[in-house]
Write a protein that holds these residues in place. Structure first.
Motif, PDB file in Angstrom:
ATOM      1  N   ALA A 125       0.832  -1.084  -0.298  1.00 22.97           N
ATOM      2  CA  ALA A 125      -0.026   0.092   0.009  1.00 22.97           C
ATOM      3  C   ALA A 125       0.874   0.957   0.072  1.00 22.97           C
ATOM      4  CB  ALA A 125      -0.912   0.147   1.064  1.00 22.97           C
ATOM      5  N   GLU A 126       1.655   1.767   1.143  1.00 18.79           N
ATOM      6  CA  GLU A 126       2.792   2.723   1.062  1.00 18.79           C
ATOM      7  C   GLU A 126       3.495   2.252  -0.630  1.00 18.79           C
ATOM      8  OE1 GLU A 126       6.803   4.237   3.570  1.00 18.79           O
ATOM      9  OE2 GLU A 126       5.708   2.435   4.097  1.00 18.79           O
ATOM     10  N   GLY A 127       4.029   1.536  -1.413  1.00 18.29           N
ATOM     11  CA  GLY A 127       4.885   1.820  -2.296  1.00 18.29           C
ATOM     12  C   GLY A 127       4.096   2.240  -3.331  1.00 18.29           C
ATOM     13  N   LEU A 128       2.430   1.952  -3.289  1.00 14.79           N
ATOM     14  CA  LEU A 128       1.820   2.082  -4.864  1.00 14.79           C
ATOM     15  C   LEU A 128       1.857   3.797  -4.554  1.00 14.79           C
ATOM     16  CD1 LEU A 128      -0.605  -0.492  -5.197  1.00 14.79           C
ATOM     17  CD2 LEU A 128       0.738  -0.079  -6.590  1.00 14.79           C
ATOM     18  N   ALA A 129       1.683   4.161  -3.226  1.00 18.37           N
ATOM     19  CA  ALA A 129       1.642   5.268  -2.592  1.00 18.37           C
ATOM     20  C   ALA A 129       2.979   5.712  -3.454  1.00 18.37           C
ATOM     21  CB  ALA A 129       1.187   5.752  -1.613  1.00 18.37           C
ATOM     22  N   LEU A 130       4.120   5.591  -3.688  1.00 22.16           N
ATOM     23  CA  LEU A 130       5.479   6.568  -3.033  1.00 22.16           C
ATOM     24  C   LEU A 130       5.841   6.164  -4.614  1.00 22.16           C
ATOM     25  CD1 LEU A 130       7.531   5.218  -0.344  1.00 22.16           C
ATOM     26  CD2 LEU A 130       6.414   7.227  -0.861  1.00 22.16           C
ATOM     27  N   TRP A 131       5.304   5.343  -5.376  1.00 24.26           N
ATOM     28  CA  TRP A 131       5.641   5.089  -7.149  1.00 24.26           C
ATOM     29  C   TRP A 131       4.539   6.227  -7.097  1.00 24.26           C
ATOM     30  CZ3 TRP A 131       9.228   3.147  -8.874  1.00 24.26           C
ATOM     31  CH2 TRP A 131       9.863   1.758  -8.424  1.00 24.26           C
ATOM     32  N   ASP A 132       3.770   6.959  -6.587  1.00 23.32           N
ATOM     33  CA  ASP A 132       3.074   7.347  -7.969  1.00 23.32           C
ATOM     34  C   ASP A 132       3.008   8.758  -7.681  1.00 23.32           C
ATOM     35  OD1 ASP A 132       1.011   5.482  -8.683  1.00 23.32           O
ATOM     36  OD2 ASP A 132      -0.891   5.909  -7.098  1.00 23.32           O
ATOM     37  N   GLU A 133       3.963   9.152  -6.222  1.00 27.31           N
ATOM     38  CA  GLU A 133       4.279  10.580  -6.050  1.00 27.31           C
ATOM     39  C   GLU A 133       5.646  10.663  -6.773  1.00 27.31           C
ATOM     40  OE1 GLU A 133       6.214  12.134  -2.104  1.00 27.31           O
ATOM     41  OE2 GLU A 133       4.864  10.940  -1.784  1.00 27.31           O
ATOM     42  N   LEU A 134       6.208   9.389  -7.094  1.00 30.59           N
ATOM     43  CA  LEU A 134       7.463   9.575  -8.262  1.00 30.59           C
ATOM     44  C   LEU A 134       7.078   9.716  -9.004  1.00 30.59           C
ATOM     45  CD1 LEU A 134      10.770   9.071  -7.207  1.00 30.59           C
ATOM     46  CD2 LEU A 134      10.297   6.864  -7.723  1.00 30.59           C
ATOM     47  N   GLU A 135       6.468   9.157 -10.098  1.00 28.87           N
ATOM     48  CA  GLU A 135       6.087   9.663 -10.997  1.00 28.87           C
ATOM     49  C   GLU A 135       5.420  11.022 -10.998  1.00 28.87           C
ATOM     50  OE1 GLU A 135       4.237   5.903 -13.429  1.00 28.87           O
ATOM     51  OE2 GLU A 135       3.006   7.357 -12.393  1.00 28.87           O
ATOM     52  N   GLN A 136       5.338  11.983 -10.215  1.00 30.44           N
ATOM     53  CA  GLN A 136       4.405  13.377 -10.384  1.00 30.44           C
ATOM     54  C   GLN A 136       5.992  13.617 -10.639  1.00 30.44           C
ATOM     55  OE1 GLN A 136       0.927  13.849  -7.064  1.00 30.44           O
ATOM     56  NE2 GLN A 136      -0.091  12.174  -8.191  1.00 30.44           N
ATOM     57  N   GLY A 168      14.544 -11.483  -5.130  1.00 27.24           N
ATOM     58  CA  GLY A 168      14.665 -11.690  -6.469  1.00 27.24           C
ATOM     59  C   GLY A 168      12.660 -10.771  -7.080  1.00 27.24           C
ATOM     60  N   HIS A 169      12.004 -10.555  -5.475  1.00 32.43           N
ATOM     61  CA  HIS A 169      10.398 -10.049  -5.275  1.00 32.43           C
ATOM     62  C   HIS A 169      11.084  -8.547  -4.503  1.00 32.43           C
ATOM     63  CE1 HIS A 169       9.824 -10.967  -0.926  1.00 32.43           C
ATOM     64  NE2 HIS A 169      10.736 -11.168  -1.178  1.00 32.43           N
ATOM     65  N   GLY A 170      11.901  -7.822  -5.416  1.00 29.93           N
ATOM     66  CA  GLY A 170      11.876  -6.579  -3.870  1.00 29.93           C
ATOM     67  C   GLY A 170      11.400  -5.297  -4.665  1.00 29.93           C
ATOM     68  N   PHE A 171      12.190  -5.000  -6.333  1.00 31.00           N
ATOM     69  CA  PHE A 171      11.959  -4.117  -6.958  1.00 31.00           C
ATOM     70  C   PHE A 171      10.563  -3.810  -6.282  1.00 31.00           C
ATOM     71  CE2 PHE A 171      11.385  -1.418 -10.182  1.00 31.00           C
ATOM     72  CZ  PHE A 171      12.652  -0.583 -10.300  1.00 31.00           C
ATOM     73  N   LYS A 172       9.285  -3.861  -6.351  1.00 30.34           N
ATOM     74  CA  LYS A 172       8.204  -3.550  -5.983  1.00 30.34           C
ATOM     75  C   LYS A 172       8.170  -2.569  -5.228  1.00 30.34           C
ATOM     76  CE  LYS A 172       6.256  -7.638  -6.190  1.00 30.34           C
ATOM     77  NZ  LYS A 172       7.348  -8.363  -6.033  1.00 30.34           N
ATOM     78  N   PHE A 173       9.400  -2.707  -3.894  1.00 26.84           N
ATOM     79  CA  PHE A 173       8.810  -1.773  -2.861  1.00 26.84           C
ATOM     80  C   PHE A 173      10.136  -1.145  -2.906  1.00 26.84           C
ATOM     81  CE2 PHE A 173       7.500  -6.537  -1.792  1.00 26.84           C
ATOM     82  CZ  PHE A 173       6.596  -5.895  -1.480  1.00 26.84           C
ATOM     83  N   THR A 174      11.059  -0.936  -3.887  1.00 28.75           N
ATOM     84  CA  THR A 174      11.900  -0.161  -3.869  1.00 28.75           C
ATOM     85  C   THR A 174      11.777   1.222  -3.136  1.00 28.75           C
ATOM     86  OG1 THR A 174      13.105  -1.045  -6.094  1.00 28.75           O
ATOM     87  CG2 THR A 174      13.622   1.496  -5.093  1.00 28.75           C
TER      88      THR A 174
END
Length: 376
Positions: free
Chosen positions: A66-77, A345-351
């Motif tokens: 949940a935190e990651g999805l919000a942070l990816w959106d913030e990083l895109e902006q 092998g499963h970390g990138f989504k959480f960067t």
């Protein structure tokens, strides 16, 4: 001249770049050193696609999603870059934990629905489905080749110093910090850092071992050369979600090495690969060539389960996994050394979340969840 620095991040891949970004947002003076050049393909953070697979049921990872999805959106902006394509993720096969995944995601407010295999095949004709099919619409594909420069640009804008082609050749933990020796094309430099964040991927054990400090022990890290491939698409009308397919029993599963992951990489085809079963390697002495038996088995998989591709027309890929025994990450602080490793092998989504956690550890804000402790 002996330089005194505040925080040095060692390793400029995904996690190191995110740590520099997160620390710079807090006003810390950050120096990020990376032994190779920008965009190199020697480690684990290159290529244009990684699945953002929401398929977790343990509370620590569900919260990080949940935190990651919000942070990816913030990083895109903030960066103006398109980093996440929401194609959805489909996990299928006889995996007994899929109902637990669906329940945990639903409880956390993330979308998850079970589909009949025939319904899934009608929607995504390039994939053959069997047994249970869990569709998670919030998932998709992330672009490492866009994300890493975005993290670094934003960090630099806040005062971070990014140094490529800078190899750490001396690492000594002292009472008041860490003494580091850097090797560059211009020669060597010695610095003292108040603290160090180690995000060195497959080189982590080499680096910590060179420090000669018994307190820096971490769970065993196994470095493997993973060997997915991009298969040519033959069904131009097919819609492709990201997918993970879990093995069962019977003839269709003979010769499988592990679960299979896959996704559409625009311009390159359908990426598919085994998970974490490539040959063990020294990251400084890789062949970059696929292991023939595993590659042949991957072609057989595509022939049976991916009717939308040509299993005989492909381009092999090479990357590394650095895996812990339990596949949980290492996120911890030992004295002046913060360690981020073993992303299995499963970390990138959480960067971006990992960057935040490493910044928390470096600033003493709060510890990481217990499952990530180095002493576990």
């Amino acid at each position: 001249m002996h330089t005194i620095l505040d925080t040095v991040v060692i390793g400029g891949g995904a996690m190191g770049s995110a740590a520099a970004w997160a620390l710079s947002r807090r006003g810390r003076h950050v120096t990020l050193v990376e032994q190779f050049g920008p965009g190199h393909r020697i480690g684990a953070s290159h290529g244009t696609t990684r699945n953002l697979n929401p398929g977790y049921h343990r509370p620590e990872y569900v919260a990080m999603l949940a935190e990651g999805l919000a942070l990816w959106d913030e990083l895109e902006q903030d960066s103006g870059e398109k980093l996440l394509t929401r194609t959805g993720i489909v996990n299928h096969g006889p995996e007994p934990m899929l109902p637990d995944v669906a329940a945990a995601l639903t409880q956390a407010g993330n979308r998850a629905e079970f589909l009949r295999p025939a319904e899934a095949a009608e929607r995504w004709g390039g994939i053959r489905f069997d047994q249970q099919v869990l569709h998670m619409p919030d998932g998709g594909q992330l672009n490492p080749e866009a994300a890493l420069p975005a993290f670094q640009r934003l960090a630099v804008a806040r005062g971070a110093d990014i140094r490529h082609h800078t190899k750490v050749v001396d690492f000594e933990v002292m009472d008041d910090g860490v003494r580091l020796g850097f090797e560059t094309a211009a020669g060597t430099e010695v610095v003292t850092a108040a603290q160090v964040v180690v995000t060195a991927g497959g080189w982590t054990e080499k680096l910590l071992g060179a420090a000669g400090n018994a307190k820096l022990r971490v769970p065993k890290l196994t470095v493997t050369q993973e060997q997915p491939a991009h298969f040519r698409i033959t069904d131009g009308q097919a819609v492709w979600p990201g997918f993970n397919h879990y093995p069962g029993t019977g003839g269709d599963y003979q010769g499988w090495y592990s679960p299979v992951y896959g996704m559409h990489t625009p311009g390159e085809g359908i990426k598919a690969g085994w998970h974490g079963v490539g040959p063990v390697v020294d990251p400084d002495r890789r062949s970059f060539q696929p292991e023939p038996k595993q590659l042949a088995a991957l072609q057989d998989y595509a022939r049976t389960w991916l009717p939308g591709v040509d299993p005989d027309s492909f381009e092999a890929i090479s990357c590394t996994y650095t895996t812990t025994p339990d596949e949980d990450f290492i996120l911890d602080r030992i004295g002046p050394v913060v360690i981020g490793a073993g992303f299995s092998g499963h970390g990138f989504k959480f960067t971006p979340v990992v960057g935040r956690i490493l910044a928390d550890l470096a600033t003493g804000t709060r510890p990481a969840p217990e499952i990530f402790r180095a002493s576990r």
